[in-house]
Design an enzyme around this catalytic site. Structure first.
Site, short mmCIF file in Angstrom:
data_model
loop_
_atom_site.label_atom_id
_atom_site.label_comp_id
_atom_site.label_asym_id
_atom_site.label_seq_id
_atom_site.Cartn_x
_atom_site.Cartn_y
_atom_site.Cartn_z
N TYR A 209 60.43 77.75 49.06
CA TYR A 209 59.39 78.71 48.69
C TYR A 209 58.64 79.20 49.93
O TYR A 209 58.37 80.40 50.06
CB TYR A 209 58.42 78.09 47.68
CG TYR A 209 59.09 77.69 46.38
CD1 TYR A 209 60.01 78.52 45.74
CD2 TYR A 209 58.83 76.46 45.79
CE1 TYR A 209 60.63 78.15 44.57
CE2 TYR A 209 59.45 76.07 44.61
CZ TYR A 209 60.35 76.92 44.00
OH TYR A 209 60.95 76.55 42.84
N GLU B 96 54.44 76.41 40.22
CA GLU B 96 54.05 75.04 40.54
C GLU B 96 55.30 74.31 41.01
O GLU B 96 56.37 74.50 40.45
CB GLU B 96 53.47 74.31 39.33
CG GLU B 96 52.12 74.82 38.86
CD GLU B 96 52.21 75.97 37.87
OE1 GLU B 96 51.19 76.60 37.60
OE2 GLU B 96 53.34 76.26 37.38
#
Length: 147
Positions: A117, A105
């Site tokens: 990411y 998350e």
């Protein structure tokens, strides 16, 4: 830039805690960092530049997948590839352990982490409303599948 990565140990906790406190508006507590060392399903790594810890990451092995708990880079070492080195190492660990993928998350307002990411192949999978205690910020759920 040359990095040295090793498993997280008790001797690293003070520096990790310092990085944590300077990296997040609602940081993990000292005891939570220590508890990661005691959890048999958790693994942590630290990355050095020269003789200084520049960042760290934690990941839990849950059945056949990984879940990144935290990645933090000391403010003075950001923009030097430290976060990328940590993610690459976590991906290698996951592959070596035959995990099907890694999830995490990330704060909906944390554009820099989202770029990191995405650059490493993680994709958007959903939203967790009011995920972060203390701020109420939503989190983006991201996955990187390895199979």
């Amino acid at each position: 830039m040359k990095f040295y990565i090793e498993p997280m140990e008790q001797r690293h906790i003070d520096r990790i805690y310092d990085i944590e406190m300077r990296s997040f508006s609602v940081p993990w507590g000292y005891d939570m960092l220590v508890s990661e060392l005691d959890n048999p399903y958790s693994m942590g790594i630290v990355v050095y530049i020269a003789d200084e810890i520049a960042g760290y990451a934690t990941m839990r092995h849950i059945i056949n997948e990984g879940h990144i708990g935290n990645i933090a880079v000391a403010p003075e070492h950001r923009g030097r590839g430290v976060g990328n080195a940590l993610i690459e190492k976590l991906l290698q660990i996951a592959k070596d352990m035959n995990m099907i993928g890694i999830t995490l998350e990330v704060g909906i307002n944390n554009a820099a982490a989202q770029r990191l990411y995405t650059k490493n192949g993680f994709v958007f999978e959903g939203i967790r409303k009011n995920y972060y205690a203390g701020t109420g910020e939503d989190a983006i759920i991201m996955w990187k599948y390895l199979t």
